[in-house]
Design an enzyme around this catalytic site. Structure first.
Site, PDB file in Angstrom:
ATOM      1  CD  GLU A 138      -1.124  -3.605  10.524  1.00 26.93           C
ATOM      2  OE1 GLU A 138      -2.171  -4.206  10.794  1.00 26.93           O
ATOM      3  OE2 GLU A 138      -1.075  -2.395  10.304  1.00 26.93           O
TER       4      GLU A 138
ATOM      5  CG  HIS B 157      -2.587  -6.799   7.590  1.00 27.09           C
ATOM      6  ND1 HIS B 157      -1.811  -6.192   6.631  1.00 27.09           N
ATOM      7  CD2 HIS B 157      -3.449  -5.865   8.006  1.00 27.09           C
ATOM      8  CE1 HIS B 157      -2.188  -4.942   6.481  1.00 27.09           C
ATOM      9  NE2 HIS B 157      -3.183  -4.715   7.309  1.00 27.09           N
TER      10      HIS B 157
ATOM     11  CE1 TYR C 133      -5.018   2.476  10.621  1.00 16.14           C
ATOM     12  CE2 TYR C 133      -5.702   1.933  12.861  1.00 16.14           C
ATOM     13  CZ  TYR C 133      -5.490   1.569  11.537  1.00 16.14           C
ATOM     14  OH  TYR C 133      -5.781   0.291  11.130  1.00 16.14           O
TER      15      TYR C 133
ATOM     16  CG  ASP D  66      -3.758  -2.433   3.025  1.00 15.00           C
ATOM     17  OD1 ASP D  66      -4.058  -3.591   3.353  1.00 15.00           O
ATOM     18  OD2 ASP D  66      -3.130  -1.670   3.767  1.00 15.00           O
TER      19      ASP D  66
ATOM     20  CG  ASP E  55      -4.294  -1.321  14.898  1.00 18.24           C
ATOM     21  OD1 ASP E  55      -3.230  -1.044  15.492  1.00 18.24           O
ATOM     22  OD2 ASP E  55      -4.345  -1.648  13.685  1.00 18.24           O
TER      23      ASP E  55
ATOM     24  NE  ARG F 184      -2.992  -7.524  13.175  1.00 15.98           N
ATOM     25  CZ  ARG F 184      -3.792  -7.579  12.125  1.00 15.98           C
ATOM     26  NH1 ARG F 184      -4.304  -8.725  11.732  1.00 15.98           N
ATOM     27  NH2 ARG F 184      -4.078  -6.484  11.437  1.00 15.98           N
TER      28      ARG F 184
ATOM     29  CG  HIS G 244      -2.007   2.179  13.077  1.00 15.33           C
ATOM     30  ND1 HIS G 244      -1.428   2.985  12.150  1.00 15.33           N
ATOM     31  CD2 HIS G 244      -2.426   1.094  12.399  1.00 15.33           C
ATOM     32  CE1 HIS G 244      -1.514   2.412  10.950  1.00 15.33           C
ATOM     33  NE2 HIS G 244      -2.108   1.260  11.081  1.00 15.33           N
TER      34      HIS G 244
ATOM     35  CG  HIS H 112     -11.615  -2.547  10.689  1.00 14.80           C
ATOM     36  ND1 HIS H 112     -10.681  -1.856   9.965  1.00 14.80           N
ATOM     37  CD2 HIS H 112     -11.056  -3.756  10.947  1.00 14.80           C
ATOM     38  CE1 HIS H 112      -9.602  -2.623   9.795  1.00 14.80           C
ATOM     39  NE2 HIS H 112      -9.816  -3.771  10.367  1.00 14.80           N
TER      40      HIS H 112
ATOM     41  NE  ARG I  56      -9.302  -1.858  13.587  1.00 13.46           N
ATOM     42  CZ  ARG I  56      -8.468  -1.203  12.760  1.00 13.46           C
ATOM     43  NH1 ARG I  56      -7.229  -1.637  12.596  1.00 13.46           N
ATOM     44  NH2 ARG I  56      -8.871  -0.141  12.106  1.00 13.46           N
TER      45      ARG I  56
ATOM     46  CG  ASN J 152      -2.047   0.996   1.118  1.00 11.71           C
ATOM     47  OD1 ASN J 152      -2.255   1.604   0.072  1.00 11.71           O
ATOM     48  ND2 ASN J 152      -2.779   1.168   2.211  1.00 11.71           N
TER      49      ASN J 152
ATOM     50  CD  GLU K  12      -7.375  -6.290   9.479  1.00 13.40           C
ATOM     51  OE1 GLU K  12      -6.219  -6.631   9.180  1.00 13.40           O
ATOM     52  OE2 GLU K  12      -7.683  -5.124   9.773  1.00 13.40           O
TER      53      GLU K  12
ATOM     54  CD  GLU L 294      -3.516  -4.630  14.585  1.00 11.52           C
ATOM     55  OE1 GLU L 294      -4.741  -4.850  14.660  1.00 11.52           O
ATOM     56  OE2 GLU L 294      -2.947  -4.338  13.522  1.00 11.52           O
TER      57      GLU L 294
ATOM     58  CD1 TRP M  78      -1.362   7.990   9.953  1.00 10.03           C
ATOM     59  CD2 TRP M  78      -0.970   5.975   9.074  1.00 10.03           C
ATOM     60  NE1 TRP M  78      -2.559   7.511   9.485  1.00 10.03           N
ATOM     61  CE2 TRP M  78      -2.346   6.278   8.947  1.00 10.03           C
ATOM     62  CE3 TRP M  78      -0.492   4.749   8.607  1.00 10.03           C
ATOM     63  CZ2 TRP M  78      -3.266   5.391   8.360  1.00 10.03           C
ATOM     64  CZ3 TRP M  78      -1.380   3.874   8.017  1.00 10.03           C
ATOM     65  CH2 TRP M  78      -2.762   4.182   7.896  1.00 10.03           C
TER      66      TRP M  78
HETATM   67  O1  EZ4 Z   1      -3.209   0.640   8.587  1.00  9.41           O
HETATM   68  O2  EZ4 Z   1      -3.230  -1.939   6.164  1.00  9.41           O
HETATM   69  O3  EZ4 Z   1      -4.884  -3.596  11.355  1.00  9.41           O
HETATM   70  N1  EZ4 Z   1      -4.943  -3.029  10.323  1.00  9.41           N
HETATM   71  C1  EZ4 Z   1      -4.251  -1.942  10.002  1.00  9.41           C
HETATM   72  C2  EZ4 Z   1      -4.422  -1.428   8.602  1.00  9.41           C
HETATM   73  C3  EZ4 Z   1      -3.199  -0.663   8.114  1.00  9.41           C
HETATM   74  C4  EZ4 Z   1      -3.217  -0.619   6.623  1.00  9.41           C
HETATM   75  C5  EZ4 Z   1      -2.007   0.136   6.065  1.00  9.41           C
HETATM   76  O4  EZ4 Z   1      -1.954  -0.006   4.698  1.00  9.41           O
HETATM   77  O5  EZ4 Z   1      -3.538  -1.401  10.810  1.00  9.41           O
HETATM   78  O6  EZ4 Z   1      -5.565  -0.620   8.528  1.00  9.41           O
HETATM   79 CO    CO Z   2      -3.137  -2.829  12.341  1.00  3.26          CO
END
Ligand code: EZ4
Ligand code: CO
Length: 440
Positions: free
Chosen positions: A300, A350, A196, A354, A248, A321, A250, A159, A184, A74, A377, A274, A440
């Site tokens: 992931e 994962h 995010y 994407d 998550d 993941r 992130h 999600h 999630r 991605n 997921e 996560e 991010w």
């Molecule tokens: O942000 O796959 O758990 N899932 C994630 C995803 C990631 C994207 C990034 O391309 O964290 O949403």
């Molecule tokens: Co994630």
């Protein structure tokens, strides 16, 4: 072997659109299905954007078999596409498609510059295409080839997101109504704008944006830590004890902040928390682990077994993941899963949108086989994507199954794919309020 490959390559076809047809003519050859008798005659890369960008690898054999791999990374799609086109496709020609392990080692060891997201996605694409071909040659689904299913259907989560808690509870209700048994949950944070995981306008969460340069978001970990435990406690009170809830973080928190969050979330009884802190330094999870029994998931963005070595060896996580495309295909992921089983770590591939349906199909075959399965997921692809990638897998009542088509069960409609040219997009970036670049 080297001489043979060189000879075959010298006489073999270059990648070209006319090859599949001419190769098919050879499929009537006596004994052509015998292991070791077939050869790769074409390897082509296809980039399509039916709602978002996907990179696919098509491998064609002299026996007329076609295998598909996913090579999507991605926001950096064309790097993998060119890596495959320039450096991998030419050296696949003439190779025996049945020798998946040898090709894996050839591409991994042979590159010298090991690991990395681009290299491993390219290897993953080749691996998935070769498993697809092996399945088609044998008339068996990939799960059969790797040992057979230990379960017919697998638990998956999707999600639910809301800008505030009321919107999140509505989204959770709507997601349950679709049959999901695991969800999630991501919530907006008071004082912060877009962050995010939180979709606007009720659409499925889709971070990749158009334009010159990435969208910039503002992040404040303290505001997040003040808000999230209470919001998730409200979700738990709303849904009752049984529904599996996931969250998550992130990669945003320091190890100490991560430990505080995981501890504060214990009453919510998450299925997993996560990416609670970045894992380049695997030791960071030791501090988190020492302070909490909240189950931890990570991986992931991992590419190899080395990325998760200490995490698994020291039992610092509960779920790994990594998925088939990011970690060099089924061949390498099953190695990670077997290693994870030593530490009673379970899988949780994962499966965001994407990754193309090819990855979803292959992951589901892996999921039905893997003894230490945790969860998969699943975000629905757009109808346009589903049309470009006809597939055998299906979803019902919170569970998925890969179907019993030979190979991984995901095809590509090339004519339709050609109608969706590459559409440059990028993932957002995050800055702290003082401007500092953050994760991010
Ligand atoms: O942000 O796959 O758990 N899932 C994630 C995803 C990631 C994207 C990034 O391309 O964290 O949403
Ligand atoms: Co994630």
């Amino acid at each position: 072997m080297t001489d043979r490959a060189v000879t075959d390559r010298a006489v073999g076809a270059r990648p070209g659109s006319d090859r599949a047809g001419s190769a098919r003519a050879g499929s009537a050859r006596a004994g052509s299905a015998r292991a070791g008798s077939d050869r790769i005659v074409a390897a082509e890369v296809l980039v399509t954007s039916p709602g978002r960008n996907f990179v696919a690898l098509k491998i064609v054999t002299a026996d007329g078999l076609v295998g598909w791999g996913d090579a999507t990374l991605n926001g950096r799609e064309l790097a993998v596409a060119e890596y495959l086109r320039e450096h991998v496709c030419p050296i696949l020609l003439g190779r025996d498609p049945a020798r998946i392990e040898d090709t894996w080692q050839y591409l991994y060891r042979g590159v010298y510059w090991r690991r990395g997201a681009v290299t491993m996605a390219a290897i993953g694409a080749v691996d998935l295409a070769l498993w697809d071909i092996k399945g088609k040659a044998a008339g068996m689904p990939v799960s059969q080839l790797i040992g057979g299913a230990v379960r017919d259907r697998v638990l998956c989560y999707t999600h639910a997101t809301g800008a505030d808690t009321a919107a999140l509870l509505d989204a959770v209700d709507a997601t349950r109504a679709r049959g999901f048994q695991a969800i999630r949950v991501q919530t907006g944070v008071p004082g912060l704008g877009a962050i995010y995981g939180v979709a606007r306008d009720g659409a499925g969460y889709e971070p990749a944006g158009r334009g010159v340069g990435p969208v910039e978001e503002t992040w404040d970990t303290d505001a997040y830590l003040r808000h999230v435990p209470g919001a998730l406690a409200e979700v738990r009170a709303h849904v009752g004890p049984e529904l599996a809830l996931l969250h998550d973080a992130h990669h945003r928190l320091t190890p100490n902040q991560a430990a505080r969050l995981a501890k504060a979330l214990e009453p919510v009884e998450l299925f997993w928390l996560e990416d609670v802190t970045p894992a380049e330094n695997q030791e960071a999870f030791r501090l988190v682990r020492q302070h909490t029994v909240t189950p931890l998931a990570v991986g992931e963005i991992f590419n190899t077994i080395w990325d998760c070595k200490d995490l698994i060896q020291e039992q610092l996580i509960d779920f790994i993941r990594t998925t088939v495309v990011g970690a060099g295909g089924v061949t390498h992921l099953r190695r990670i899963a077997d290693f994870a089983a030593v530490g009673q770590v379970r899988t949780g591939c994962h499966g965001a949108t994407d990754l193309s349906p090819v990855t979803m199909g292959a992951a589901l075959h892996f999921d039905t086989w893997v003894p230490n399965f945790g969860i998969q997921e699943y975000m629905r692809h757009t109808p346009e994507t589903d049309a470009v990638f006809p597939h055998a897998y299906s979803f019902s009542q919170g569970l998925m199954q890969p179907g019993d088509a030979p190979g991984h069960g995901v095809d590509i409609d090339e004519t339709l794919a050609a109608k969706y040219p590459y559409d440059p997009r990028q993932l957002p970036v995050a800055r702290l309020e003082d401007g500092t670049m953050w994760n991010w």
